[in-house]
Design a protein around this motif. Structure first.
Motif, short mmCIF file in Angstrom:
data_model
loop_
_atom_site.label_atom_id
_atom_site.label_comp_id
_atom_site.label_asym_id
_atom_site.label_seq_id
_atom_site.Cartn_x
_atom_site.Cartn_y
_atom_site.Cartn_z
N VAL A 271 45.17 -70.31 44.94
CA VAL A 271 44.62 -69.70 43.74
C VAL A 271 43.49 -68.73 44.09
N ARG A 272 43.60 -67.52 43.51
CA ARG A 272 42.68 -66.41 43.79
C ARG A 272 42.54 -66.15 45.29
N ARG A 273 43.60 -66.49 46.02
CA ARG A 273 43.68 -66.26 47.47
C ARG A 273 42.51 -66.92 48.20
N THR A 274 42.09 -68.10 47.74
CA THR A 274 41.03 -68.84 48.40
C THR A 274 41.60 -70.13 48.99
N LEU A 275 40.86 -70.72 49.92
CA LEU A 275 41.32 -71.92 50.60
C LEU A 275 41.07 -73.17 49.75
N HIS A 276 42.09 -74.02 49.69
CA HIS A 276 41.97 -75.32 49.03
C HIS A 276 42.65 -76.36 49.90
N LEU A 277 42.18 -77.58 49.81
CA LEU A 277 42.82 -78.71 50.48
C LEU A 277 43.61 -79.49 49.44
N TRP A 278 44.91 -79.67 49.71
CA TRP A 278 45.80 -80.35 48.77
C TRP A 278 46.48 -81.53 49.45
N PRO A 279 46.77 -82.58 48.68
CA PRO A 279 47.65 -83.62 49.22
C PRO A 279 49.03 -83.02 49.53
N HIS A 280 49.72 -83.58 50.48
CA HIS A 280 51.00 -83.03 50.91
C HIS A 280 51.96 -82.84 49.74
N GLU A 281 52.00 -83.80 48.82
CA GLU A 281 53.00 -83.73 47.77
C GLU A 281 52.72 -82.64 46.74
N HIS A 282 51.50 -82.07 46.74
CA HIS A 282 51.16 -81.02 45.78
C HIS A 282 50.97 -79.65 46.44
N ALA A 283 50.89 -79.61 47.75
CA ALA A 283 50.60 -78.36 48.44
C ALA A 283 51.65 -77.30 48.19
N ALA A 284 52.92 -77.70 48.13
CA ALA A 284 54.00 -76.72 47.95
C ALA A 284 53.91 -76.02 46.60
N ASP A 285 53.45 -76.72 45.57
CA ASP A 285 53.31 -76.09 44.26
C ASP A 285 52.25 -74.98 44.32
N ALA A 286 51.09 -75.28 44.91
CA ALA A 286 50.03 -74.28 45.02
C ALA A 286 50.48 -73.10 45.87
#
Length: 250
Positions: free
Chosen positions: A81-96
């Motif tokens: 989002v807005r081309r910034t870095l975020h840490l996501w759980p594996h199961e949600h990373a693909a959506d982002a």
């Protein structure tokens, strides 16, 4: 007939704070739950995810976050989002990743054109980046040096943009291996090596966008369409089909 519910601003803020682990009730249980509750742990600065976890997880230690980002951990770093870095759980990373992929590839291609490169050039250098990482992870400088040895890649700018293209495309990933919280040592690896349990891209972009917006609403609602446009960086045309899927049937 629809009715409107108005909440005092203090009640709204208290509800959001409680979701994020700052209320009187027990907060998220662990880093993956915290990242889900916050619609991704913001990580544009090195210290930000550490500060977020430290203020919300009583037993948190810095090594917990480093372990969570390891090949056997629960989190993955994604530019979304807005081309910034975020840490996501594996199961949600693909959506982002999937929902915002167009934005990131478009920005990388625009930079490449300023250097006289086109999409085919980026695909070529991105493929050579993958080949260089086939034997295992490499530090950024070592990866650059290995790619620069290829006779068809004399320009440093082309190599750097090829690495960026491979990363933005979801073929490779990057993590910080520095033992210090104030210093970065970027290490790149193939996504299947660094996070073997993660599938980075979904075929249905609208479905991924719908799930990403649902994460945001669970974390920060009530929210307006303008809030969603700002947070995701997506266009109205991309947001509208996702919102339609979220609305209950009449």
């Amino acid at each position: 007939m629809h009715s409107t519910l108005t909440l005092p601003a203090a009640a709204e803020r208290a509800a959001i704070a409680s979701r994020h682990g700052w209320g009187p009730q027990p907060g998220p249980a662990g880093l993956a739950a915290l990242a889900t509750a916050q619609a991704g742990l913001h990580a544009a600065r090195l210290l930000t995810p550490y500060a977020s976890a430290h203020t919300r997880l009583p037993e948190f230690r810095a090594d917990d976050l480093r372990h969570a980002l390891s090949p056997h951990g629960t989190l993955v770093k994604v530019r979304c989002v807005r081309r910034t870095l975020h840490l996501w759980p594996h199961e949600h990373a693909a959506d982002a990743h999937t929902a915002t992929l167009r934005l990131r590839l478009g920005a990388t291609l625009a930079t490449a054109r300023r250097h006289g490169l086109n999409r085919n050039d980026l695909e070529t250098t991105g493929n050579q980046c993958q080949e260089a990482l086939a034997g295992g992870p490499l530090a950024y400088r070592d990866l650059q040096d290995r790619m620069l040895k290829a006779p068809s890649l004399p320009a440093v700018a082309a190599v750097r943009l090829g690495i960026k293209w491979a990363w933005e495309s979801g073929r490779i990933t990057c993590r910080n291996t520095s033992p210090s919280l104030h210093r970065e040592q970027r290490e790149f690896a193939l996504i299947e090596h660094a996070h073997p349990a993660t599938r980075h891209t979904h075929p249905d972009v609208t479905a991924a966008t719908t799930r990403l917006i649902r994460h945001y609403l669970h974390a920060y609602a009530p929210a307006s369409t303008a809030d969603l446009l700002w947070w995701t960086g997506l266009s109205q045309a991309e947001i509208t089909p996702a919102l339609a899927r979220l609305r209950p049937a009449p």
